[in-house]
Each structure stands twice: as C-alpha cells, then as structure tokens.
Design an enzyme around this catalytic site. Structure first.
Site, PDB file in Angstrom:
ATOM      1  N   CYS A 226       0.753  -1.135   0.008  1.00 45.33           N
ATOM      2  CA  CYS A 226       0.124   0.038   0.081  1.00 45.33           C
ATOM      3  C   CYS A 226       0.877   1.320   0.069  1.00 45.33           C
ATOM      4  CB  CYS A 226      -1.041   0.057   1.026  1.00 45.33           C
ATOM      5  SG  CYS A 226      -0.352   0.565   2.631  1.00 45.33           S
TER       6      CYS A 226
ATOM      7  N   ASP B  96       3.304   3.140   1.980  1.00 47.65           N
ATOM      8  CA  ASP B  96       4.031   3.825   3.104  1.00 47.65           C
ATOM      9  C   ASP B  96       4.372   2.568   4.136  1.00 47.65           C
ATOM     10  OD1 ASP B  96       3.303   5.793   1.846  1.00 47.65           O
ATOM     11  OD2 ASP B  96       1.805   6.547   3.201  1.00 47.65           O
TER      12      ASP B  96
ATOM     13  N   CYS C 154       4.904   8.888   0.875  1.00 43.43           N
ATOM     14  CA  CYS C 154       4.798  10.075   0.205  1.00 43.43           C
ATOM     15  C   CYS C 154       5.069  11.277   0.994  1.00 43.43           C
ATOM     16  CB  CYS C 154       3.174  10.225   0.051  1.00 43.43           C
ATOM     17  SG  CYS C 154       2.195  10.203   1.247  1.00 43.43           S
TER      18      CYS C 154
ATOM     19  N   CYS D  83      -1.979   8.428   6.155  1.00 40.03           N
ATOM     20  CA  CYS D  83      -0.515   8.606   6.234  1.00 40.03           C
ATOM     21  C   CYS D  83      -0.311   8.795   7.973  1.00 40.03           C
ATOM     22  CB  CYS D  83       0.037   9.537   5.374  1.00 40.03           C
ATOM     23  SG  CYS D  83      -0.336   9.212   3.793  1.00 40.03           S
TER      24      CYS D  83
HETATM   25 ZN   LIG Z   1       0.877   8.314   1.963  1.00 43.50          ZN
END
Ligand SMILES: [Zn+2]
Ligand SMILES: Cc1ncc(COP(=O)(O)O)c(C=O)c1O
Lengths: 394, 145
Positions: free
Chosen positions: B34, B36, B59, B103
């Site tokens: 996925c 991260d 990211c 995140c």
């Molecule tokens: Zn992310």
C-alpha cells in the site's frame, strides 16, 4: 521560482502564441453565432468550416464533416464509447477496451457495463503493447465496438492500430482509438489506420484547453452525446466554440509543420535522459523499455526504494515539474493502472516517475533534472527502512 | 490537493531521521504494497521517551507525519505518547488533505507498536490497543472521503 523546468508535457502544454493570435478575433470582432443567418453568423460559420477542413486534412480524413469539434479528449472518448455502443437504440452487446486506457475510456466502459453491455478488457503485454493476437482472442460474435489507444500517456508506447482495427473489422466490430497523446507528434492518418473513430485533444499540442475533436468515419452512426440545437450535424449540440476550433486547427497544423524537425530532437533528448538516469541512479529502470515503437516525448522510470510523490515534491522544490504513478499521489490506494497492466509489481509502481518533453525542453533541462534527481533518490533511499530488502529482491 | 506550509517544512527538513543503535523499543508498520512503511526506534528513561528516530518510505504526508510525531512524542511519558491520535498529528501540521489522513495513522501506529514493544520486552502489559494500518482490509479512504 527562479528556475522552472517543465517536464510534464503529457499533462498539458502552454498555448502557442501563434494559436492565441489566430483565436483572438473570434472573441471580440468575429464573435457571431455560427448558426445565425446574418453576415456576422455566416462569418463565424465559414471560420468554423474552414477549421474543420484543416483538421480533417491534418488527420487524413476523406471528408471535412467527419471531424466533430468537442471539448477535448475526455468528451471525445465518452461520446465515442457511449455514442457508438448505443447507436440506433442498441442496449446490449459486447465491447472491448484495453486495460491501460485513459480513464476517459475506462469510466464510460464501466458505465456501459452497468447499462446492459458486456465489457472485456484486453491487456497489454509487458512490452506495453496491445498485441493483435490478444485482441483477436477477446473478440466475440456479438462484439460491437473495440477501443484501443494509439499511444499510452504514461509509458509512451505506440499500438499497432492498423492491425488492431483490422482484427475488429474482420469480426464486424467498429474500432475507436484515443489519439490524444499522438496526433501531431507521430504520423496519424485515419485512412491509413482504417479506424472508424478517433479522439483528439487540443491542450496536449499547444492548443487551448477545452478543445479537441472526434473523428467519425462517414456512415458510422453515433447516438449524440450532447443534445439541443443540433450543431455539428446533430452529433454535438451547443453553440460552436469557433475560437476553440480555430485554435485547435492551428495548433494541429503547427505540430505537423514542425514534426519532422521537432520529433527527432525530442527523441534524442529522451534517449539522453534514459542513458543518464540509468547510469546515475542505481537500480533505475525504464518501464516497457522493450517496445520499439514509442512516442518521442514520454518516458516512465521506476526508481525502486524511493516513493514517487516524495520524489515529485523534492523535484518541485528545485523548480522541476514531473509526474508519478504512485498510489499516494492519486488519492486512492492503488498505483497507476497502466503500470500494473504491464506487469509492474505494486511496490515498484509506487516508485514511478514520468517525464514528458516538449518544445521548451533543452539538454540543459534534462541535465538539471538528473543532477537534482540523483541526490533526491539518495536521500529518500537513506530514509527507507526497507531499502536493503528491496534491492536484495531485485 | 494541497499541503500546508508546515507539512512541506517537515517534509523538506524532517526531524529525528535515522535509527537508534541498541533501542529500547522498535515499531515497524505499514506494507510496501500500500506504499507507506515506517520504522520507529526509541529510548526510554523513567517511562519517558528520551530519544526517538524514524525511517519512512512514503509520500510527503507520510514523511511529514512521521517527523512531527517524533517531535510530539519526545519527552512524553509512554502513557501520554500512546494517546496521540492521527487527528492531533494532522492538526499539529495545520491539517492534511482528506485522502492523506491514512499517512498520519501510520505515524501514530508506528509509535504505539514501538512503545508496546518496549513494555512487552520488560515483562509489562501492552497499553496501545489495536492498530489499524497493517490490517490488509484497512481502507483509510473509506472513512475519510
Ligand atoms: Zn501516503
Ligand atoms: C490518452 C488520453 N486520453 C484522454 C485524455 C483527456 O483529454 P482532455 O484533457 O482533453 O479531456 C488525456 C489527457 O489527460 C490522455 O492522455
């Protein structure tokens, strides 16, 4: 920002000043409605029909009225898919689209799948190409329409459209191709390719955003997508965007006039970028590298162990505009459907970076990009808890 | 989708990057599928987080939330640190785009796993409760969008 290197010409291009100039009179003095009978209207109509003839000539159409002006690639794709499938009141049948089409094809295909039609996807192979044999085995007796793009917007591979169209025709189906990324950049001739319909977009070729065309072979029936005043021979209603049509026609003609000089220049710059990235970024690779037939301006790298959005943001801070197929930049959990379709593993798709070159691109731009990319990748890899594992598995 | 200035500042100059040698607790969460992945190492003194470092593959939001969660947690007691929520992390950064909230889950989960790792190693009961980011069916966008 003191230094801007724009390497995202597949996303959009600046409008050519010569295009703007050709359009300007149609906003102010020559503003008539092309449907009006008086002189101002007739003037607009004649400019519109002149633009249509120029577009038809540029794409090799036999007749001017085979070109329908639209608001761009998305509208042309939607109109072709839905309009050709449902022509004559048809509400069932089988369609085939490739699995790495732009969403402007995939989304209406999915919609048709929920409204009576059966939809199959034909996958490209790992070379990034949809092979005619694979299309042939997906064809059925009830296949009414096939749509396979001419050039892929993420990886830059070109499809053997003439052969694919023949496969569709041999089984009595219509063939549409999305040429949004290709027309003007590589030879594109609707007669030579034998397609029934094709989509074009103005803003990918230094024309204005919100302009484009749909080629529709004479005699091919299409249910109109926008209904109303019956403009564009009832195929696309709405007061004609004469300035847009003139801008699109001018942009396309300029692309053709400059193609012979510009495309070898871009190909050389692209190959320089590939050589430099592969030499200076360990483990980097080019997606669908084995395809021989490709667009001169698009290259897609996978940089294992570095995430695409993070690379994009660091490059942006250095004034460089690129794009990525990583999941986190798409707002969904899935990385690029194009990279997955050509067999790129999910983990590697997160580390993809697309650069697309254009008129403004110089060798200095490419060198500046690579000089900035190398430390960005080193830095992100040094922060990656799985980096050693990732490269050990390559 | 726009990041706040504070997100970009932490992304560009992340705090506490690296790995602590001989850590008291380690937390590794996420899944490369996925996208991260985060690893936290920390030192504990008197039930307080005396040092903390992270490594993150992900990211801009993943890196910024990792960075800020280490800043927030440093000096906190274990029972305080374990209570940090994804919303607090996002607020501390001046907000996150909705599609990026997952995140910040990764950052708080990494911290929780590292704290429980320390406690369990010392024969104590874990206090963090369940974590969500490593669940294969976890879809952060479902709840946010
Ligand atoms: Zn992310
Ligand atoms: C292959 C392809 N088809 C369709 C489109 C959509 O075109 P437009 O932006 O003109 O709607 C694009 C542009 O993103 C594209 O690359």
């Amino acid at each position: 920002m003191d230094h801007t290197v724009y390497l995202d010409h597949a996303a959009t291009t600046p409008t050519d000043p010569r295009v703007v100039e050709a359009m300007l009179p149609f906003f102010t003095e020559r503003f008539g409605n092309a449907n009006s009978l008086y002189a101002l209207g007739r003037d607009a109509a004649s400019a519109l029909e002149d633009a249509r003839e120029r577009v038809a000539r540029a794409i090799g159409a036999a007749r001017a009225d085979e070109a329908v002006f639209t608001s761009g690639g998305t509208e042309s794709d939607n109109a072709a898919l839905i309009g050709l499938a449902t022509a004559g009141g048809r509400n069932r049948g089988h369609l085939i689209v490739s699995s790495f089409e732009h969403h402007a094809i995939l989304a209406p295909a999915e919609w048709l799948g929920k409204h009576g039609f059966q939809v199959s996807e034909v996958a490209p192979r790992t070379d990034g190409v949809v092979h005619p044999e694979d299309l042939a085995s997906a064809m059925r007796d009830d296949t009414v329409l096939v749509s396979v793009m001419h050039g892929n917007n993420e990886i830059g591979t070109l499809m053997p459209v003439a052969e694919l169209a023949k496969v569709a025709h041999d089984r009595g189906a219509l063939f549409h191709t999305d040429a949004a990324q290709t027309a003007g950049k590589v030879p594109f001739d609707v007669e030579a390719l034998g397609v029934d319909a094709a989509s074009f977009s103005g803003h990918k070729i230094y024309g204005p955003k919100g302009t484009g065309a749909l080629y529709l072979r004479r005699g091919v029936r299409m249910a109109p997508y926008l209904m109303g005043g019956g403009q564009e021979s009832k195929r696309r209603s709405g007061t004609s965007n004469v300035a847009g049509a003139v801008g699109f026609a001018t942009a396309l003609e300029l692309m053709l006039a400059e193609q012979a000089d510009e495309m070898p220049r871009l190909t050389a710059l692209r190959d320089h970028a590939i050589d430099a990235v592969l030499a200076r970024v360990p483990y980097a690779r080019v997606n669908a590298a084995e395809a021989r037939d490709r667009l001169p301006h698009i290259v897609n790298f996978t940089i294992p162990g570095a995430e695409g959005e993070a690379m994009l943001l660091h490059l942006d801070a250095a004034g460089i505009a690129v794009s990525t197929g990583s999941a986190c930049s798409s707002g969904s959990l899935k990385p690029s459907h194009v990279l997955l379709a050509i067999g790129c593993p999910v983990e590697l798709a997160h580390g993809s970076l697309r650069i697309s070159l254009g008129r403004s691109t110089t060798q200095d731009d490419i060198d500046y990009f690579i000089d900035r990319l190398v430390p960005v990748v080193e830095r992100l890899r040094s922060m990656n808890p799985l980096y050693d594992k990732t490269v050990a598995a390559l | 989708m726009l990041y706040t200035e504070k997100v970009m500042e932490h992304f560009g100059n992340p705090r506490n990057v690296g790995v602590i040698e001989d850590p008291d607790g380690v937390g590794e969460v996420g899944n490369p599928v996925c996208g991260d992945v985060m690893k936290i190492t920390l030192k504990v003194a008197d039930d307080c987080i005396s040092d903390i470092k992270f490594q993150t593959l992900g990211c801009g939001a993943a890196i910024a939330t990792s960075s800020i969660v280490t800043e927030m947690a440093k000096g906190m007691t274990l029972s305080e640190a374990v209570m940090i929520t994804k919303q607090q992390v996002a607020d501390e950064l001046g907000g996150l785009p909705p599609a990026k909230m997952h995140c910040s889950v990764l950052a708080t989960d990494g911290l929780k796993v590292a704290i429980d790792d320390y406690l369990v190693k010392h024969g104590r009961a874990p206090i963090a409760g369940p974590i969500t980011s490593t669940d294969p069916d976890f879809d952060p966008h479902e709840e946010e969008l």
